[in-house]
Scaffold this motif. Sequence first.
Motif, PDB file in Angstrom:
ATOM      1  N   UNK A  83       0.838  -1.194   0.000  1.00 46.19           N
ATOM      2  CA  UNK A  83       0.000   0.000   0.000  1.00 46.19           C
ATOM      3  C   UNK A  83       0.873   1.244   0.000  1.00 46.19           C
ATOM      4  N   UNK A  84       1.894   1.197   0.839  1.00 44.07           N
ATOM      5  CA  UNK A  84       2.800   2.342   0.932  1.00 44.07           C
ATOM      6  C   UNK A  84       3.467   2.615  -0.412  1.00 44.07           C
ATOM      7  N   UNK A  85       3.958   1.552  -1.060  1.00 46.79           N
ATOM      8  CA  UNK A  85       4.669   1.783  -2.313  1.00 46.79           C
ATOM      9  C   UNK A  85       3.744   2.220  -3.440  1.00 46.79           C
ATOM     10  N   UNK A  86       2.466   1.897  -3.326  1.00 52.14           N
ATOM     11  CA  UNK A  86       1.553   2.354  -4.377  1.00 52.14           C
ATOM     12  C   UNK A  86       1.058   3.770  -4.160  1.00 52.14           C
ATOM     13  N   UNK A  87       1.291   4.287  -2.966  1.00 56.53           N
ATOM     14  CA  UNK A  87       0.809   5.642  -2.682  1.00 56.53           C
ATOM     15  C   UNK A  87       1.939   6.529  -2.195  1.00 56.53           C
ATOM     16  N   UNK A  88       3.113   6.321  -2.757  1.00 55.89           N
ATOM     17  CA  UNK A  88       4.274   7.084  -2.296  1.00 55.89           C
ATOM     18  C   UNK A  88       4.032   8.590  -2.340  1.00 55.89           C
ATOM     19  N   UNK A  89       3.458   9.051  -3.443  1.00 51.07           N
ATOM     20  CA  UNK A  89       3.294  10.500  -3.583  1.00 51.07           C
ATOM     21  C   UNK A  89       2.268  11.028  -2.596  1.00 51.07           C
ATOM     22  N   UNK A  90       1.207  10.250  -2.383  1.00 49.55           N
ATOM     23  CA  UNK A  90       0.214  10.694  -1.402  1.00 49.55           C
ATOM     24  C   UNK A  90       0.837  10.822  -0.029  1.00 49.55           C
ATOM     25  N   UNK A  91       1.689   9.839   0.333  1.00 51.34           N
ATOM     26  CA  UNK A  91       2.362   9.941   1.627  1.00 51.34           C
ATOM     27  C   UNK A  91       3.252  11.178   1.662  1.00 51.34           C
ATOM     28  N   UNK A  92       3.966  11.401   0.576  1.00 52.91           N
ATOM     29  CA  UNK A  92       4.877  12.551   0.541  1.00 52.91           C
ATOM     30  C   UNK A  92       4.124  13.859   0.720  1.00 52.91           C
ATOM     31  N   UNK A  93       2.891  13.903   0.212  1.00 50.31           N
ATOM     32  CA  UNK A  93       2.120  15.151   0.323  1.00 50.31           C
ATOM     33  C   UNK A  93       1.475  15.266   1.699  1.00 50.31           C
ATOM     34  N   UNK A  94       0.812  14.185   2.111  1.00 49.96           N
ATOM     35  CA  UNK A  94      -0.083  14.332   3.268  1.00 49.96           C
ATOM     36  C   UNK A  94       0.608  14.118   4.597  1.00 49.96           C
ATOM     37  N   UNK A  95       1.725  13.425   4.611  1.00 47.70           N
ATOM     38  CA  UNK A  95       2.410  13.242   5.894  1.00 47.70           C
ATOM     39  C   UNK A  95       2.855  14.577   6.486  1.00 47.70           C
ATOM     40  N   UNK A  96       3.554  15.435   5.708  1.00 44.13           N
ATOM     41  CA  UNK A  96       3.912  16.732   6.308  1.00 44.13           C
ATOM     42  C   UNK A  96       2.696  17.577   6.682  1.00 44.13           C
ATOM     43  N   UNK A  97       1.632  17.497   5.878  1.00 43.48           N
ATOM     44  CA  UNK A  97       0.437  18.285   6.220  1.00 43.48           C
ATOM     45  C   UNK A  97      -0.125  17.804   7.551  1.00 43.48           C
ATOM     46  N   UNK A  98      -0.197  16.484   7.675  1.00 40.19           N
ATOM     47  CA  UNK A  98      -0.699  15.905   8.920  1.00 40.19           C
ATOM     48  C   UNK A  98       0.208  16.302  10.082  1.00 40.19           C
ATOM     49  N   UNK A  99       1.525  16.211   9.854  1.00 46.90           N
ATOM     50  CA  UNK A  99       2.467  16.586  10.909  1.00 46.90           C
ATOM     51  C   UNK A  99       2.238  18.048  11.321  1.00 46.90           C
ATOM     52  N   UNK A 100       1.992  18.894  10.340  1.00 48.72           N
ATOM     53  CA  UNK A 100       1.738  20.304  10.642  1.00 48.72           C
ATOM     54  C   UNK A 100       0.506  20.466  11.512  1.00 48.72           C
ATOM     55  N   UNK A 101      -0.549  19.739  11.167  1.00 51.88           N
ATOM     56  CA  UNK A 101      -1.787  19.847  11.947  1.00 51.88           C
ATOM     57  C   UNK A 101      -1.549  19.347  13.372  1.00 51.88           C
TER      58      UNK A 101
END
Lengths: 503, 482
Positions: free
Chosen positions: A4-22
């Motif tokens: 799952x992680x490897x199929x959504x690499x870009x989504x993780x790259x985008x949303x992980x920092x946003x989530x971390x910010x929140x």
Amino acid sequence: MQNYFYHHLLSFAIWLPVLAGVVVLASANENKPNATRWLALLGGLLSFLVTIPLYTQFNFADGGLQFQEGFSWIPAFNINYHLGADGLAVPLILLTSFTTLIVIIAAWEVIEKRVAQYMACFLIMSGLMIGVFSALDAILYYVFWEAMLIPMFLVIGIWGGPNRVYATVKFFLYTLLGSLLMLVAFIYLYLNTGSFEIADFYRFPMPLQVQILVFLAFFVAFAVKIPMWPVHTWLPDAHVEAPTGGSVVLAAIALKLGGYSFLRFAMPIAPDAAHHLTPYMISLSLIAIVYIALVALVQKDMKKLIAYSSISHMGFVTLGFFLFNNIGLEGAIVQMLSHGFISAAMFLCVGVLYDRVHSRQIEAYGGVANTMPVFAAFAVFFAMANTGLPGTSGFVGEFMVILGAIQINFWYAFLAAFTLIFGAAYTLWMVKRVFYGAVANDQVAALNDLNKREFFILATLAVLVLALGVYPQAVTDMTNATVNELLTHFAQSKLPASLPAGL
Amino acid sequence: METIRYDLITALPELIVLCMAMVILLTDLFISPARRMVIYSMAQLTLLAAAYFSFSSHAPSVSTAFSGAFIDDAMADVLKLMMYLGTSFIFVYSRQYLQHRGMFRGEFYALVLFSLLGMMVMVSGQSMLTLYVGLELLSLSLYALVAMDRDNAKATEAAMKYFVLGALASGMLLYGMSMVYGMTGSLNLAEINLALMSGAKIHAVMILGLVFIVAGLAFKLGAVPFQMWVPDVYEGSPTAVTLLISSVPKLAAFAFVIRMLVQALPTLAVDWQQMLMIMAVLSILIGNITAIAQTNLKRMLAYSTISHIGFVLYGLMSATMNGFIFAMFYVVSYVLMTLAGFGIILLLSRPGFEADKLDDLKGLNQRSPWHAFLMLIVMFSMAGVPPTLGFYAKFSVLQAALAAGYIWLVVFAVLMAVIGAFYYLRVIKLMYFDAPLDTHAITAPMDTRVVLGFNAMALLVIGLMPEKLMEICIYAITSSLS
């Protein structure tokens, strides 16, 4: 899970920092700034780590878009959440997550008020900028592109210098004006193709007059962002007023958004217009390279000087784009990355001085090398890289673009090469006045050299500048296939066989 | 007998609101001031009951009642549900404000419910007479509400101004309607449409009637050049009433335009398109440029409303199905934004302090980061910056206008949106970049905070997932207009 992680690499790259910010924002406690700092660092580190597989999993032979994922987002308008990255986007995504990490570390003790908001702004901004680099749907791209303005607006406005309000409002309105015209172009293309997929835009044939209008709409948006002469005036203001972190992100990443978008949108969607307008684009690039370099020469404020130097260096990027040859385009991409490292480092150097003396004026310094020898060594190194010294990354990009230019027209190369003289002049003159000579005043005499944190940041950047300068293949191997693909795209005429009705 | 029962069931939500408004008025006479919360709860329950019946009776099919003068279709149901929601928010936001100013009385709730009834009748009006009656009920209740703070000279002046100009506009509207009636021989919207479709040459009187109708509607919407009352009334009214005037009635006015222009007079589309176009362009121009010069937040929002109406008209003037859908989407988004915006002003006011100056927002981020953040969302949404709801609203109406071929008008609207962004940014600047002038703690009841948070966050959440709201608008318009 791993799949799952490897199929959504870009989504993780985008949303992980946003989530971390929140999370940073939500768990903020003004009395415990250190907890916030460590949390932000953790978020930044994780966000950087998830972008690394983009490099390790990258297929170097494929010039197309990889890591694609998507689902239907707003069916009413046929808008999709569609992500993907090619050899152009991946290096920029890595640059983004890396720079964010640097900015978080650089802000450690420097930012004292509203730490959580500061850190959250940069984390969220990082996710949004990665979104810009990886969106394959025009509206998704536009949402990221515009949303990114909000944290930047706040960063400059809250933590900036005395004239921060003017600078940040100017920054916001300039960019908004450009991007709204781009939105009109997107809607126009949507009404004709029935979708917001960039790939569908590529296939849509348009007569030259329409292409020119579409191209100009894009041009306004991207030229403001890059920024190209004569719409560059927001940048010196924004840089001077922004806190160090804001300047670093602006110079290292935000400017690249414009460059990237030229290659992703303006040129492949309206290739005939791009060819048609090439003389103008090259003229604007050369003006930026030569004239802005001269402007940089007379600056008294260090940040302003570096800001003008950025504009001048970005002139190389646009020049490389509009040469339409392999080496020029590749050089432009290397130049974007190299400028990302060097300008970040230069702004961090100014930040180091500013944190101690609280002045950015060149005349407030003199003989800093006597009191801060280690720092001076770094600063001189980055200054050399900025002037394009062989062996540093600054040399590679500029040299490739000049090589590309000489294949097209000797005079382009001749004028572009002036930057090697002017760049050396303004950078080294500044270095001379700030670092050498006798100790100018008591404040300089009392300076302490770099602490461990600052040393670590600058050393990392120095290693990267050298690495890219000595072994640029690390990047060019990645971009090679993509550049070929882009150039074939640009070369295909999209003029329709016959004019559509109504034109 | 059977028809009467059927008629009454079709209009059940209206009847509930009507009865409860009167019950509240009576109950208020027998209740001690300390127990006024009963009145408040009754008003909220009324909305809940009306919402229940509107929702349970909703169907894609159309049912008419009272000899075709009243219609219950999907658009009416959707808009009514939005109205209940908006009115309920208004009650929540305004409670503390009213208590502090001695206006927490039964009259307020009864008048708001009467105005709601007027709006519901407008939304369901299928005859020019019903539409007019609904509009007048709404307007008269609003005049009284504006003047409710009796001793306030500004409010009285605003009420006077509103009343005189409003009466003039009603007169024009009625005059226009009488001409249409004269030419077609019917008050019923569907019959008017049929009469005009029969192919006979359209008489000049018809166009003259249309001009009067459009002028009357423009006044109610607050579109330029009939916008003079908007800033003064917004500024002069007690904020709780401004909150009402600026929000929910726009839904009713939108329905009025759809019923009158699209359902009854589609044959004259070419004519009203031109009129709407001029008003749209002027509204966006004057609204945005004048807003820059304001120092009063309520006045600034008034001009901002004018420019938003301009954008709604962009959708309507396209005169396509998509144009109407997106105009409705815009109106609904606008109502959500404006409720949250005025909600924050109400939250910041306290006894003797209105918080209606722009400077009163200074340093809000230091006083309350959460509320500053909510206002930030509202402002970016009004400016149309993604990922907020306001972006999709602007995006969709501009798309409709572009599809209808108005490319240069779209470019113009976009340039004006940049100017508009400036004064919204100024609000954010005050909240985030300036030091606070006012250090009073913000006191607000828990329910207000929760609802306000919900309202403002909705702008962000719907902005990220606008599909659902868009589907509702598509459903409402397509099943009512096809």
